[in-house]
Scaffold this active site. Sequence first.
Site, short mmCIF file in Angstrom:
data_model
loop_
_atom_site.label_atom_id
_atom_site.label_comp_id
_atom_site.label_asym_id
_atom_site.label_seq_id
_atom_site.Cartn_x
_atom_site.Cartn_y
_atom_site.Cartn_z
N GLU A 1 9.93 16.19 15.29
CA GLU A 1 10.39 15.85 13.96
C GLU A 1 9.74 16.84 12.99
OE1 GLU A 1 11.11 11.98 11.08
OE2 GLU A 1 9.33 12.01 12.36
N CYS B 1 13.49 11.11 7.07
CA CYS B 1 13.50 10.65 8.46
C CYS B 1 14.89 10.71 9.08
CB CYS B 1 12.93 9.24 8.56
SG CYS B 1 13.76 8.06 7.47
N GLU C 1 10.30 1.17 10.47
CA GLU C 1 11.24 2.28 10.29
C GLU C 1 10.43 3.54 10.52
OE1 GLU C 1 12.78 5.37 9.02
OE2 GLU C 1 12.77 4.58 6.98
N LYS D 1 0.86 -1.19 0.00
CA LYS D 1 0.00 0.00 0.00
C LYS D 1 0.89 1.23 0.00
CE LYS D 1 -1.52 2.70 3.02
NZ LYS D 1 -1.43 3.94 2.19
#
Length: 487
Positions: free
Chosen positions: A388, A291, A257, A181
Amino acid sequence: MGLSLSDSGLIQTKAFINGEWVASNSGAEFPIFNPANGETIAQVTNVGEQEAKDAIEAAQASMQEWKVKSPAERSNVLQRWHDLIIDNADDLASILTLEQGKPLAEAKGEILYGASYLKWFAEEAKRIYGDILPSAQDRRSLVIKQPVGVVAAITPWNFPNAMITRKVAPALAAGCSIVLKPAPETPLSALALAELADRAGVPAGVFNVLPCLNAEEVGEVFTSSTTVKKLTFTGSTPVGKLLLRQCADTVKRTSMELGGNAPVVVFDDADIDLAVAGALASKFRNSGQTCICANRLLVQEGIYDRFLSKFIDAIKAFRLGDGFDKDTTLGPVITDKALMGIDAVVKGAIDQGARLVTGGQSSDLGGWFYEPTVLADVKPDMGIFNKEIFGPVAPVIKFKTDADAIALANDTSFGLASYIYTQDISRIWQVSEALEYGMVGVNETAISSELIPFGGVKESGHGREGSKYGLDDYLETKYICMGGLSA
């Protein structure tokens, strides 16, 4: 669509299930937008629960033949897929830039990077070794490796090509089949990969792609299915935690992850020019939407002002613009929602006392562009310190001692990537080992490749992608005891 390709067959807008292009049962579609101008570039099939079940069923059936093919046969298919990606790299890069926004040169780099995983695991498919263990005289203890089973994968929009091949390549090399997906913002790249996989001879059902808006519906099918034996996910930590909870009932293997909060620690003895170049490349690659990007710049007090000055001067050379403009060095962020979130983080930091040095607002270009931004004198008690950011915003923090640097770097629930700049060999070892991260770059921020084990610790997830370790997450270890061997 306004995109001229050498091979128009790479533009696909339907789901790819069991080797066929299929529309959703409901006929539903959803739009894909160009983040450089907000225009609709395509309407893509929006699948749901039933299509996800169909894809899992196809994956289970196809795997029975795929897993018993010789390693060389699987290797050859992956190599052909790699070669087709290289042959079509320019078209794939154009598709990627159109739907994701990054400059075309960056997009081309991602295509080549993504292809490298197919080439690497084409070779690793032939190196799935077992063992014979020491045992009693009348028996032999064997250890073999077998594919874990049907894999479900959920991938993000920031690297819509490479984040797919990093998962699909080891899965197929191990003998697994996979249902993917992709992110709803960037499904065209995934569907183009499926088209090339089909041309390369990946058997029907071994690789399936499900574009959809309702991630919860399809995700629930993935996590509740007893046929799916493993879920691999790249995305945010909150979503990763939810998926882990949902996978618990079927005790699935998982690879996660997740989020990052990467520090770049620059010590007084660092090569400042090298550190500035590394921090710039890491922070502003893909407009800060990675990331492992430099999320916090920790600079020792002795060189703080010099570093900041050089860093800001270098940013002045950036050029915001459409990714198809050859002069563009910084593209848009992915959505209007992302743009507003980034601006809120910047405004919040300023309200808490951070000093705005440059940028700090959306660009007048329109679309979803945000100016490259530097916030100086950031403190650990500010909200941005543990956020983040996922945008072109660089918070700069001053520190005094090595111990302070380590404490500041580790003061986060995340542990994906970290970077240090120093010329002291003793400090290199001491700080690298003290940092609570899965990856440490020393005098280097370009640390990712197919050759290394990519992954994090703490709330940045578990499992590794790439390198010789990358197959482990797609293999089960089986012990076979052969008795009755007495003379």
